[in-house]
Design an enzyme around this catalytic site. Structure first.
Site, mmCIF file in Angstrom:
data_model
loop_
_atom_site.group_PDB
_atom_site.id
_atom_site.type_symbol
_atom_site.label_atom_id
_atom_site.label_comp_id
_atom_site.label_asym_id
_atom_site.label_seq_id
_atom_site.Cartn_x
_atom_site.Cartn_y
_atom_site.Cartn_z
ATOM 1 N N HIS A 32 -4.078 -3.407 0.138
ATOM 2 C CA HIS A 32 -3.420 -3.245 1.215
ATOM 3 C C HIS A 32 -1.960 -2.193 1.254
ATOM 4 O O HIS A 32 -1.968 -1.493 2.159
ATOM 5 C CB HIS A 32 -3.019 -4.501 1.477
ATOM 6 C CG HIS A 32 -1.762 -4.835 2.578
ATOM 7 N ND1 HIS A 32 -1.970 -5.253 3.769
ATOM 8 C CD2 HIS A 32 -0.277 -4.683 2.360
ATOM 9 C CE1 HIS A 32 -0.827 -5.277 4.472
ATOM 10 N NE2 HIS A 32 0.150 -5.139 3.702
ATOM 11 N N GLU A 33 -1.489 -2.492 -0.050
ATOM 12 C CA GLU A 33 -0.479 -1.230 -0.140
ATOM 13 C C GLU A 33 -1.023 0.169 -0.050
ATOM 14 O O GLU A 33 -0.344 1.017 0.399
ATOM 15 C CB GLU A 33 0.114 -1.507 -1.574
ATOM 16 C CG GLU A 33 0.631 -2.977 -1.845
ATOM 17 C CD GLU A 33 1.973 -3.284 -0.498
ATOM 18 O OE1 GLU A 33 2.421 -2.312 -0.105
ATOM 19 O OE2 GLU A 33 1.894 -4.414 -0.198
ATOM 20 N N HIS A 36 -1.142 1.291 3.215
ATOM 21 C CA HIS A 36 0.154 1.633 3.723
ATOM 22 C C HIS A 36 0.442 3.226 3.393
ATOM 23 O O HIS A 36 0.916 4.125 4.200
ATOM 24 C CB HIS A 36 1.243 0.930 3.216
ATOM 25 C CG HIS A 36 1.626 -0.442 3.808
ATOM 26 N ND1 HIS A 36 1.644 -0.502 5.070
ATOM 27 C CD2 HIS A 36 1.862 -1.708 3.278
ATOM 28 C CE1 HIS A 36 1.837 -1.776 5.353
ATOM 29 N NE2 HIS A 36 1.901 -2.643 4.482
HETATM 30 ZN ZN LIG Z 1 2.074 -4.537 4.073
#
Ligand SMILES: [Zn+2]
Length: 169
Positions: A32-33, A36
């Protein structure tokens, strides 16, 4: 220290429990990171907007409570000065509501990218992917809750100060 990607310094930081684990939850959070980081590298518009909005929300949100309480003491919309102050306070607080709103597409998109890359890269089986999805969905719900809470607080103040045509004074 929590898991996050910082677009200003192009740094991805993971907490010890996530970095040191190969559980589905940890893998989901790490991916998830990375999502980003990919958003940043591809110039994903909502992320750009959110980053630009951070100082606005920090300033507006930080001072809004003082202004809202001062407006309350001035009788809210019942007095001219109170109405002006109430409007300013509500607009200031709204900057944080906007922040929690723009956070939603940013977070949902990062999780979508995470699941896609975990699967496409062959890092996890489809059964394992369900575990990662569950964790990411739970995390997404906290962002939805933050937005709803902020919106309700905004409406509460607007109503309390008589800006919604409800209570006067
Ligand atoms: Zn996030």
């Amino acid at each position: 220290m929590t898991d996050h990607y910082d677009p200003r310094t192009k740094t991805l930081r993971l907490s010890e429990p996530v970095y040191g684990s190969n559980s589905m939850a940890a893998l989901g959070v790490a991916a998830h990171e990375v999502g980003h980081a990919i958003q940043d590298s591809t110039g994903y518009a909502p992320l750009k907007f959110r980053s630009a909005w951070v100082p606005v929300a920090n300033k507006g949100g930080g001072l809004s409570m003082i202004v809202l309480i001062a407006a309350l003491f001035m009788g809210g919309a019942a007095t001219a000065g109170g109405q002006t102050l109430a409007t300013i306070g509500v607009v200031m607080f709204a900057t944080t509501t906007v922040f929690t709103l723009i956070t939603l597409p940013v977070e949902f998109d990062a999780s979508r990218r995470a699941l896609r890359s975990l699967e496409a890269g062959g890092y996890v089986s489809s059964t394992e992917l369900a575990g990662a999805r569950k964790v990411l969905n739970a995390a997404a719900m906290t962002y939805v809750a933050a937005f709803v809470t902020s919106l309700l607080t905004l409406v509460y103040w607007a109503y309390r100060l008589g800006l919604l045509g409800g209570r006067r004074g």
